[in-house]
Design an enzyme around this catalytic site. Structure first.
Site, PDB file in Angstrom:
ATOM      1  CB  SER A  14     -47.939  13.921  -8.174  1.00  0.00           C
ATOM      2  OG  SER A  14     -47.571  14.161  -6.834  1.00  0.00           O
ATOM      3  CB  THR A  62     -41.278  12.010  -8.130  1.00  0.00           C
ATOM      4  OG1 THR A  62     -41.523  10.619  -8.312  1.00  0.00           O
ATOM      5  CG2 THR A  62     -42.095  12.792  -9.143  1.00  0.00           C
ATOM      6  CE  LYS A  66     -37.916   9.531  -5.990  1.00  0.00           C
ATOM      7  NZ  LYS A  66     -38.352   8.340  -5.250  1.00  0.00           N
ATOM      8  N   GLY A 130     -33.809   2.603  -7.441  1.00  0.00           N
ATOM      9  CA  GLY A 130     -33.711   3.709  -6.490  1.00  0.00           C
ATOM     10  C   GLY A 130     -34.490   3.452  -5.201  1.00  0.00           C
ATOM     11  CB  ALA A 131     -37.911   2.196  -4.546  1.00  0.00           C
ATOM     12  NE  ARG A 152     -35.817  -6.985 -15.343  1.00  0.00           N
ATOM     13  CZ  ARG A 152     -36.596  -6.095 -15.914  1.00  0.00           C
ATOM     14  NH1 ARG A 152     -37.750  -6.480 -16.440  1.00  0.00           N
ATOM     15  NH2 ARG A 152     -36.274  -4.820 -15.936  1.00  0.00           N
ATOM     16  CB  THR A 153     -30.313  -6.769 -14.048  1.00  0.00           C
ATOM     17  OG1 THR A 153     -31.381  -6.597 -14.988  1.00  0.00           O
ATOM     18  CG2 THR A 153     -28.969  -6.637 -14.740  1.00  0.00           C
ATOM     19  N   GLY A 239     -48.027   0.215  -1.088  1.00  0.00           N
ATOM     20  CA  GLY A 239     -47.131   1.298  -0.696  1.00  0.00           C
ATOM     21  C   GLY A 239     -47.801   2.645  -0.431  1.00  0.00           C
TER      22      GLY A 239
END
Ligand code: NDP
Length: 272
Positions: A14, A62, A66, A130-131, A152-153, A239
């Site tokens: 991090s 993180t 979360k 989550g993002a 994908r799923t 990002g």
């Protein structure tokens, strides 16, 4: 001295301490900011111990805590509720812990910082983790024409879109995704973390695409960014800006000060 921390597992990688110390310096704040590696079954205890210090003001959270942070907070911001996840906790003067999710705001601020006009655009959001959840409502608040979620799923995309329930939001599957004609393609999958292209991504996605955005970041351009450029995306971003912008939004929640993000992004781009 105000104390802050980031909780995660793993956490060694991090750069949050660097980011927040740079913010603090530029805003005239004297802060402590530590990384806390939390055993997978001890998040609640670690949090309680941290916030029992009267100097502890707030923390970032993180992977993989979360969702747990969302459950622990006494109340949650609308963005956290939409994401069902919290990346920022803040202690009030009564010792109560409030939850926020600044990831989506970080994404939107980074897009705006790169002169991307979201209004009226067709956005393809790849991924439904989550993002992605955190990104949807802040994107909708910028008035895009449509947001299609491709995962994908497929069931996870359907579940996410159903729970967020908004007229601009739909699911596309692999038979329809090539016809969506996105202006902006956002990769919110974790495929880049293993240098892979997300499953189901095809050259057609980038034909008329003005921006391909990968939420992942690293020393090199990601596989997704390279592929997007090769197949016609006019601009590609990673990002890192989102990371710094979400941190700035957290810093403002804690201190009511708005740090300048550009020098921090520039520093991390070169040094981290
Ligand atoms: P999650 O584990 O919650 O979700 C992962 C998602 O990626 C799922 O939709 C999963 O699909 C998909 N996925 C994983 N591998 C592949 C693959 N090979 N092909 C296609 N889809 C795949 O992770 P998060 O949402 O928390 O994080 C996702 C990414 O966003 C990470 O790279 C993370 O670093 C980045 N991130 C960046 C931030 C920033 O500030 N820049 C902030 C937060 C996250 P399935 O449902 O099929 O499993």
């Amino acid at each position: 001295m105000k104390k802050f921390a980031v909780f995660g597992n793993p956490i060694a990688h991090s750069v949050s301490p660097t980011i927040h110390q740079m913010f603090a310096k530029s805003c005239g704040e004297d802060i402590g900011y530590e990384k806390i590696l939390v055993p997978l079954d001890s998040f609640a205890e670690a949090l309680e111990s941290f916030f029992s210090d009267p100097q502890a003001v707030g923390c970032n959270v993180t992977v993989p805590f979360k969702q747990q942070a969302f459950e622990i907070a006494i109340d949650n911001s609308s963005a956290a509720k939409a994401a069902q996840a919290v990346n920022t906790l803040s202690k009030d003067s009564h010792g109560k812990i409030h939850g926020y999710n600044t990831d989506g705001m970080g994404l939107v601020r980074d897009l705006i910082a790169h002169d991307t006009d979201i209004k009226g655009k067709r956005i393809l959001l790849i991924g439904a983790g989550g993002a992605a959840r955190g990104a949807v409502m802040p994107l909708i608040e910028q008035f895009p024409a449509a947001i299609a979620v491709f995962n994908r799923t497929k069931e996870k995309a359907i579940e996410m879109v159903d729970s967020l329930s908004h007229e601009l939001l739909t699911v596309v599957d692999k038979t329809a995704v090539n016809d969506f004609a996105a202006d902006i393609v956002i990769n919110s999958t974790s495929a880049s973390l293993s240098n892979a292209l997300p499953e189901g991504v095809t050259p057609e996605l980038f034909a008329g695409c003005e921006l391909a955005y990968d939420m992942a970041y690293g020393k090199q351009r990601t596989t997704f960014m390279e592929y997007a450029e090769q197949h016609g995306a006019r601009q590609q971003l990673d990002g890192l800006g989102m990371l710094v912008e979400q941190a700035a939004a957290a810093f403002t929640i804690w201190t009511a000060k708005s740090p300048d993000t550009a020098p921090v992004i520039q520093y991390l781009r070169v040094k981290a």
